[in-house]
Design an enzyme around this catalytic site. Structure first.
Site, PDB file in Angstrom:
ATOM      1  N   HIS A 433       6.310  34.706   7.223  1.00 12.75           N
ATOM      2  CA  HIS A 433       6.923  33.647   8.024  1.00 12.75           C
ATOM      3  C   HIS A 433       6.205  32.316   7.850  1.00 12.75           C
ATOM      4  O   HIS A 433       5.086  32.226   7.332  1.00 12.75           O
ATOM      5  CB  HIS A 433       6.963  34.042   9.501  1.00 12.75           C
ATOM      6  CG  HIS A 433       5.618  34.181  10.159  1.00 12.75           C
ATOM      7  ND1 HIS A 433       4.947  33.118  10.726  1.00 12.75           N
ATOM      8  CD2 HIS A 433       4.828  35.267  10.348  1.00 12.75           C
ATOM      9  CE1 HIS A 433       3.807  33.542  11.235  1.00 12.75           C
ATOM     10  NE2 HIS A 433       3.701  34.838  11.024  1.00 12.75           N
ATOM     11  N   CYS A 452       0.849  39.664  10.697  1.00 23.76           N
ATOM     12  CA  CYS A 452       1.895  39.181   9.808  1.00 23.76           C
ATOM     13  C   CYS A 452       1.319  38.184   8.803  1.00 23.76           C
ATOM     14  O   CYS A 452       0.189  37.725   8.932  1.00 23.76           O
ATOM     15  CB  CYS A 452       3.022  38.534  10.609  1.00 23.76           C
ATOM     16  SG  CYS A 452       4.050  39.735  11.479  1.00 23.76           S
TER      17      CYS A 452
END
Length: 541
Positions: A433, A452
């Site tokens: 992301h 992440c």
């Protein structure tokens, strides 16, 4: 034994006509032969009863041998097996596990049907062990490091044995070697470094904490000699940190992901003084890791590769780098380290919501909401249907100890996921992301996320991903982004994603690249490999 010695011993056994290794089996009376064959088959059947795949193979051929017969096929398979064992050290495998000397002795002692049957299955099991080790790895990775969420891609023993009977055995053994260019280059680097260690290594370490252009003296000479031994500098008698040495230091820094400034500061000097033996260990661990990615289906004609230790995400097409961007990975805390696994990217989301992980809700936000219902006002609280819940209701549940809601941050410039996220659905809730925290990409070590992977150039990454299904991906992306609407875009062709961890890796041209073992995983793997019998072949310098 080396390859030449193994072949010589084996061929000597053949030439001597020792037992069934010779050109013909000893002559037997018909009754004796029947008894011998029966004893052989019984021994084979008994010794494969605990392995369905091997048992199925032998049942299908009425328990006939593939190793211990007198035919040319059996002899060719035996020789190919022994020759393959002689190369085990080249691949960083535990050579003692296969022990060709002991197998040759067993061959010379197999004088009756039963002993030959037992030998037949021992050779088969040793072949399967060797094939697994070479083709898909020595270790079961998840049993060693809990952050490695992948399994060694073992092949079916029945299929491997069938190939041996239907194909040239030497070709079968060659096909077991992982066929990735990276494995080939790692093995070449291993052999070169072993040769270097046998011939003195990289010389003495540099007795200085820092050196810079213009310096001179004994420490500079030691730096010169070490860079020369490593292949970064041409031999010279210079005692000064001159322009050539500065260029060599810059190249070294590039290969070790250190700030490229031409100054041999603390980080550079520590990397320069790492022993060649330690670097050899890293290469051998990387070879083991490469075997885990020797997937039957391949890695994907187009795939995404994220090397966690290198802090970069790459798009690879036909084994060539198409796009690369810097990344931030999970922080050092055990519960935040990014796991290693492979999955398939199915969609990207423009203007994403950030759904807060339950661990963060419980650890950070619920205590605040109990004290103040309106805390963390930038977050929405929603039920399982996505309906917003009032702060008063949420606070009441928080104080009761039962909180059946989730929390999310709406799309916008301050959203923790930035403007886009890339989803490859997995049970670890890991994805790629964007991020508003762009300053972190300037750090050398980028371990800051909750797990992440944050991308430095997420828009360009998205353009490249979308280029295969949209004529003008830039305009397409910008139009949706400008709308502010949460938009999911399925990929017409899903893309395999491989999250890997390599402290030693190659490039098509140039020197080996090394990275720090940021999570300590490679150290654990090396200990596990040594416990299995893997060892450095070269003596210490």
């Amino acid at each position: 034994m080396n390859k030449r010695e193994t072949r010589a011993v084996f061929q000597a056994a053949l030439a001597a006509g020792a037992l069934w290794l010779g050109t013909a089996l000893p002559a037997l009376a018909e009754d004796g032969l029947t008894l011998k064959v029966t004893a052989f088959k019984q021994a084979v059947a008994e010794n494969v009863a605990d392995d369905d795949s091997i048992a199925a193979f032998y049942r299908a051929r009425d328990f006939a041998p593939i190793w211990t017969g007198a035919g040319e096929g059996d002899r060719a398979r035996r020789l190919a097996l022994m020759e393959a064992f002689s190369l085990a050290d080249d691949h960083g495998l535990p050579a003692g596990r296969y022990d060709p000397d002991r197998l040759l002795r067993r061959m010379s002692q197999a004088t009756d049907g039963r002993s030959r049957g037992m030998l037949e299955i021992e050779l088969t099991r040793t072949f399967i062990q060797f094939a697994n080790d070479l083709q898909s790895g020595i270790l079961e990775p998840g049993n060693v490091v809990d952050g490695i969420k992948r399994e060694a891609p073992r092949r079916d023993p029945e299929m491997l044995l069938t190939r041996l009977t239907q194909e040239d055995p030497t070709a079968v053994f060659l096909s077991l070697v992982p066929n990735s260019p990276e494995y080939t280059r790692l093995m070449r680097a291993k052999l070169r470094l072993e040769h270097k260690i046998r011939n003195g290594g990289w010389g003495q370490t540099v007795p200085a904490g820092s050196l810079r252009p213009g310096n001179s003296g004994n420490a500079v000479v030691a730096l010169r000699n070490r860079l020369t031994a490593m292949g970064y500098l041409s031999p010279s008698l210079s005692m000064t940190y001159d322009a050539e040495m500065e260029a060599a230091v810059r190249e070294f820094q590039e290969d070790h992901a250190i700030e490229v400034d031409g100054i041999a500061g603390g980080s550079t000097m520590r990397a320069i003084n790492v022993s060649p033996e330690e670097r050899l260990q890293s290469i051998m661990v990387s070879m083991e890791r490469e075997r885990w990615l020797n997937l039957p289906e391949g890695r994907g004609k187009r795939h995404i590769l994220v090397n966690l230790t290198d802090f970069h995400a790459q798009i690879i097409d036909d084994d060539k780098l198409t796009f690369e961007t810097r990344s931030v990975i999970g922080a050092q805390g055990h519960d935040r380290r990014t796991p290693e696994f492979s999955d398939v990217m199915e969609l990207l989301v423009i203007n994403p919501y950030w759904f807060i992980p339950q661990s963060i809700i419980r650890g950070e936000y619920l205590p605040a909401i109990r004290a103040n219902p309106y805390a963390a006002g930038h977050l929405e609280i929603v039920d399982y249907r996505g309906r917003q819940v009032s702060r008063e209701t949420a606070s009441a549940y928080a104080n009761s100890g039962n909180f059946p809601f989730t929390m999310r941050q709406p799309p916008g410039p301050s959203n923790a996921l930035g403007s886009v996220k890339f989803l490859f659905p997995n049970k670890y809730n890991i994805y790629l992301h964007d991020t508003p925290s762009q300053h972190l990409f300037r750090r050398e070590v980028r371990t800051f996320s909750h797990g992440c992977i944050r991308l430095d150039d997420p828009h360009e990454f998205a353009y490249e991903i979308l280029s295969r299904q949209v004529d003008d991906p830039v305009s397409y992306f910008k139009r949706i982004h400008a709308s502010g609407e949460n938009t999911r875009i399925p990929l017409e062709t899903p893309i395999p994603v491989h999250l890997i961890y390599r402290t030693a890796f190659t490039k098509a041209k140039g020197q080996m690249n090394y990275r720090n073992d940021v999570y300590g995983r490679d150290a654990m793997l090396w200990r596990a490999l040594t416990n299995e019998g893997v060892a450095l072949r070269a003596g210490r310098s």
